[in-house]
Design a protein around this motif. Structure first.
Motif, PDB file in Angstrom:
ATOM      1  N   ASP A 131      47.801  10.614  -1.423  1.00 54.06           N
ATOM      2  CA  ASP A 131      49.068  11.051  -1.395  1.00 54.06           C
ATOM      3  C   ASP A 131      49.056  11.659   0.263  1.00 54.06           C
ATOM      4  N   HIS A 132      50.290  12.061   0.226  1.00 52.18           N
ATOM      5  CA  HIS A 132      50.489  12.687   1.819  1.00 52.18           C
ATOM      6  C   HIS A 132      49.869  13.801   1.992  1.00 52.18           C
ATOM      7  N   GLY A 133      49.593  14.791   0.841  1.00 58.23           N
ATOM      8  CA  GLY A 133      48.831  15.937   1.028  1.00 58.23           C
ATOM      9  C   GLY A 133      47.415  15.812   1.651  1.00 58.23           C
ATOM     10  N   ALA A 134      46.943  14.627   1.234  1.00 56.91           N
ATOM     11  CA  ALA A 134      45.767  14.184   1.905  1.00 56.91           C
ATOM     12  C   ALA A 134      45.676  13.565   3.283  1.00 56.91           C
ATOM     13  N   TRP A 135      46.471  12.351   3.341  1.00 54.57           N
ATOM     14  CA  TRP A 135      46.393  11.505   4.546  1.00 54.57           C
ATOM     15  C   TRP A 135      47.028  12.215   5.757  1.00 54.57           C
ATOM     16  N   SER A 136      47.981  13.055   5.412  1.00 52.33           N
ATOM     17  CA  SER A 136      48.598  13.685   6.529  1.00 52.33           C
ATOM     18  C   SER A 136      47.851  14.687   7.386  1.00 52.33           C
TER      19      SER A 136
END
Length: 285
Positions: A131-136
């Motif tokens: 999710d974007h919390g991870a990959w961002s």
């Protein structure tokens, strides 16, 4: 009670970070306030600082991410061999939805972690992506996507005490070269957000974050676990708890260690970007 290290972003140098690291045998642990998805494509003091931390890190064998954006009714650990990039945000520029973070997964390592966490009811999710919390955040730390990654969900049925206890259990993974990365925000209130990223910070947001920083520096898990009891400031800072909970994992995984606040600051008046960690320059190769 041993007071841990505080270093403001304007005071941190490479030499101090090197001096503050714990052990060559321990992988890093880091909590990042990820803020708005616009930080994926924005050059600002926060993104530059997290990128700098990435250049200081010795790359771990793998990264376990606990993100505010994977909340579930049980405890899941992702075992995907090639986790997809999830775009779980809405109304942002089209360019954000074309970015990929093609890191590989680590199914065998994830399965071992699941076995270790049987007491917490951990089960495999073979399809879950990043999710974007991870990959961002990972995109800032490891832009080449050359470090294997897997995620663990936030079980909404757990109490804060259980989340902290799980973080203590995960701390042993750092001795095996696995970095613990928590991605959330100490303060996260979208109801009172200001559209201007540089808007003045709400006084209640500053007050709540100051209490949490003090608890982190004093290695005071009781205050962290009872964050909801910190008065009206807590109700405003954490109208829901999913962005705060990843902090408990990193706090638990670094208990009794020296931590460094590598960035401190807010955006949009009610979103904290403050980030802290341990062993940030002496992770396991």
């Amino acid at each position: 009670m041993t007071r841990r290290t505080f270093i403001g972003v304007t005071m941190v140098g490479i030499e101090r970070l090197l001096a503050g690291s714990q052990s060559d045998s321990m992988a890093p642990a880091l909590f990042c306030g990820h803020g708005s998805p616009m930080n994926i494509v924005t050059d600002n003091a926060y993104t530059r600082r997290i990128k700098e931390i990435g250049t200081l890190l010795k790359k771990p064998k793998a990264v376990l991410v606990i993100s505010a954006h994977w909340v579930s009714d049980a405890l899941f650990v992702s075992t995907a061999e090639h986790p997809e990039t999830i775009y779980d945000f809405y109304g942002f520029p089209p360019s954000l939805y074309t970015i990929r973070y093609p890191a590989s997964g680590v199914p065998k390592t994830a399965e071992k972690v699941i076995q270790r966490l049987q007491g917490f009811g951990a089960v495999a999710d073979p399809k879950r992506g990043l999710d974007h919390g991870a990959w961002s955040v990972l995109k800032l730390l490891f832009p080449d996507a050359d470090v294997p990654v897997f995620q663990m969900s936030l079980n909404r049925r757990f109490t804060p005490e259980q989340h902290y206890a799980l973080g203590m259990e995960l701390s042993a993974l750092r001795k095996e070269g696995i970095m613990i990365l928590g991605s959330g925000d100490i303060v996260h209130n979208l109801y009172q957000i200001d559209p201007d990223p540089n808007a003045p910070t709400a006084p209640w947001a500053e007050t709540f974050e100051a209490k949490i920083k003090e608890a982190l520096l004093d290695n005071d898990p009781a205050t962290l676990i009872r964050f909801k009891e910190l008065g009206n400031d807590a109700k405003l800072a954490c109208p829901s708890d999913e962005h705060f909970l990843p902090l408990l994992y990193v706090a638990a995984a670094t208990a009794h260690e020296s931590i460094d606040f590598v960035y401190e600051g807010f955006e949009h008046g009610t979103i904290s970007l403050s980030s802290f960690g341990s062993n940030l320059t002496k992770g396991v190769l």
